[in-house]
Design a protein around this motif. Sequence first.
Motif, PDB file in Angstrom:
ATOM      1  N   ARG A 172      10.956   8.442  11.523  1.00  5.28           N
ATOM      2  CA  ARG A 172      10.696   8.251  10.107  1.00  5.28           C
ATOM      3  C   ARG A 172      12.025   8.219   9.358  1.00  5.28           C
ATOM      4  NH1 ARG A 172       6.705  12.765   8.325  1.00  5.28           N
ATOM      5  NH2 ARG A 172       8.042  13.934   9.738  1.00  5.28           N
ATOM      6  N   MET A 173      12.028   7.496   8.248  1.00  2.00           N
ATOM      7  CA  MET A 173      13.254   7.347   7.477  1.00  2.00           C
ATOM      8  C   MET A 173      13.461   8.584   6.610  1.00  2.00           C
ATOM      9  SD  MET A 173      14.386   4.124   5.072  1.00  2.00           S
ATOM     10  CE  MET A 173      13.663   2.958   6.201  1.00  2.00           C
ATOM     11  N   ARG A 174      14.679   9.112   6.647  1.00  2.00           N
ATOM     12  CA  ARG A 174      14.976  10.286   5.819  1.00  2.00           C
ATOM     13  C   ARG A 174      15.882   9.961   4.646  1.00  2.00           C
ATOM     14  NH1 ARG A 174      19.894  12.662   6.991  1.00  2.00           N
ATOM     15  NH2 ARG A 174      20.773  12.139   9.004  1.00  2.00           N
ATOM     16  N   LYS A 175      16.512   8.768   4.674  1.00  2.00           N
ATOM     17  CA  LYS A 175      17.328   8.344   3.538  1.00  2.00           C
ATOM     18  C   LYS A 175      17.287   6.821   3.438  1.00  2.00           C
ATOM     19  CE  LYS A 175      21.827   7.812   3.405  1.00  2.00           C
ATOM     20  NZ  LYS A 175      23.260   7.988   3.509  1.00  2.00           N
ATOM     21  N   ARG A 176      17.128   6.330   2.208  1.00  2.00           N
ATOM     22  CA  ARG A 176      17.112   4.891   1.939  1.00  2.00           C
ATOM     23  C   ARG A 176      17.934   4.640   0.683  1.00  2.00           C
ATOM     24  NH1 ARG A 176      13.968   1.875  -1.717  1.00  2.00           N
ATOM     25  NH2 ARG A 176      13.836  -0.314  -1.171  1.00  2.00           N
ATOM     26  N   GLU A 207       0.847  -1.186   0.000  1.00  2.00           N
ATOM     27  CA  GLU A 207       0.000   0.000   0.000  1.00  2.00           C
ATOM     28  C   GLU A 207       0.889   1.245   0.000  1.00  2.00           C
ATOM     29  OE1 GLU A 207      -3.089  -0.057   3.013  1.00  2.00           O
ATOM     30  OE2 GLU A 207      -3.180  -2.251   2.885  1.00  2.00           O
ATOM     31  N   PRO A 208       1.199   1.789  -1.189  1.00  2.00           N
ATOM     32  CA  PRO A 208       2.149   2.902  -1.291  1.00  2.00           C
ATOM     33  C   PRO A 208       1.843   4.102  -0.392  1.00  2.00           C
ATOM     34  CG  PRO A 208       1.713   2.020  -3.455  1.00  2.00           C
ATOM     35  CD  PRO A 208       0.750   1.348  -2.518  1.00  2.00           C
ATOM     36  N   ASP A 209       0.586   4.519  -0.295  1.00  2.00           N
ATOM     37  CA  ASP A 209       0.250   5.680   0.532  1.00  2.00           C
ATOM     38  C   ASP A 209       0.538   5.419   2.007  1.00  2.00           C
ATOM     39  OD1 ASP A 209      -0.683   7.496  -1.482  1.00  2.00           O
ATOM     40  OD2 ASP A 209      -2.496   6.284  -1.648  1.00  2.00           O
ATOM     41  N   LYS A 210       0.228   4.231   2.459  1.00  2.00           N
ATOM     42  CA  LYS A 210       0.482   3.847   3.846  1.00  2.00           C
ATOM     43  C   LYS A 210       1.992   3.756   4.101  1.00  2.00           C
ATOM     44  CE  LYS A 210      -0.942   0.229   7.086  1.00  2.00           C
ATOM     45  NZ  LYS A 210      -1.702  -1.020   7.220  1.00  2.00           N
ATOM     46  N   ILE A 211       2.719   3.166   3.185  1.00  2.00           N
ATOM     47  CA  ILE A 211       4.169   3.008   3.321  1.00  2.00           C
ATOM     48  C   ILE A 211       4.857   4.365   3.351  1.00  2.00           C
ATOM     49  CG2 ILE A 211       6.241   2.140   2.139  1.00  2.00           C
ATOM     50  CD1 ILE A 211       4.339  -0.188   1.125  1.00  2.00           C
ATOM     51  N   ALA A 212       4.427   5.288   2.505  1.00  2.00           N
ATOM     52  CA  ALA A 212       5.069   6.600   2.413  1.00  2.00           C
ATOM     53  C   ALA A 212       5.022   7.371   3.730  1.00  2.00           C
ATOM     54  CB  ALA A 212       4.420   7.415   1.298  1.00  2.00           C
ATOM     55  N   LYS A 213       4.075   7.079   4.592  1.00  2.00           N
ATOM     56  CA  LYS A 213       3.975   7.766   5.882  1.00  2.00           C
ATOM     57  C   LYS A 213       5.140   7.428   6.809  1.00  2.00           C
ATOM     58  CE  LYS A 213      -0.996   8.152   5.624  1.00  2.00           C
ATOM     59  NZ  LYS A 213      -2.282   7.643   6.068  1.00  2.00           N
ATOM     60  N   ALA A 214       5.885   6.375   6.512  1.00  2.00           N
ATOM     61  CA  ALA A 214       7.041   5.991   7.326  1.00  2.00           C
ATOM     62  C   ALA A 214       8.301   6.775   6.940  1.00  2.00           C
ATOM     63  CB  ALA A 214       7.304   4.491   7.192  1.00  2.00           C
ATOM     64  N   TYR A 215       8.171   7.671   5.947  1.00  2.00           N
ATOM     65  CA  TYR A 215       9.307   8.442   5.437  1.00  2.00           C
ATOM     66  C   TYR A 215       9.063   9.931   5.641  1.00  2.00           C
ATOM     67  CZ  TYR A 215      10.365   3.973   3.415  1.00  2.00           C
ATOM     68  OH  TYR A 215      10.630   2.629   3.286  1.00  2.00           O
ATOM     69  N   THR A 216      10.132  10.699   5.831  1.00  2.00           N
ATOM     70  CA  THR A 216      10.000  12.148   5.959  1.00  2.00           C
ATOM     71  C   THR A 216       9.544  12.731   4.620  1.00  2.00           C
ATOM     72  OG1 THR A 216      12.319  12.548   5.381  1.00  2.00           O
ATOM     73  CG2 THR A 216      11.802  12.277   7.741  1.00  2.00           C
TER      74      THR A 216
END
Length: 151
Positions: A115-119, A27-36
């Motif tokens: 939240r993740m700021r770099k991957r 679920e891209p929208d849900k996953i994106a919330k874990a990132y800055t």
Amino acid sequence: MSLAPPFTKETAHQKVKKAQDLWNTREPDKIAKAYTPDSTWRNREWFLTGTDEIVSFLTWKWNKEHNYKLRKELFAFSDNKIAVQFWYEYQDSHEEMKWKRCYGLEDWTFAEDGRMRKRQMSGNDVAISEEERWFKEGVDVNEVEISEKHW
């Protein structure tokens, strides 16, 4: 127990498994919330910035990669960084739904809020047969023995 930096071995492991479970939702929208909002990614040859680009990329990814199942394992960690090894399997819609397995490593850097700021992700795909699959329907990806003979 906080899943924000600084990490302990226990919280780093929990963070990895939480990310694994989140990605397995596809679920891209849900996953994106874990990132800055300004998160930067390198995913193979793609360079992304921000959650809008992350959502677009993941939407494209899972339109291509069907029946996706992922396992992540903690490799190393420091105060605000985690390194992960991962394996995932999928059917490639761009190649007649043939099964593939991706092997790779990720390098994550976190903001103070967790939240993740770099991957950064590096991965290699290999074609596999139905019989070679590890993550078949009904199998807990955490219980599969990762076989070194397939590395």
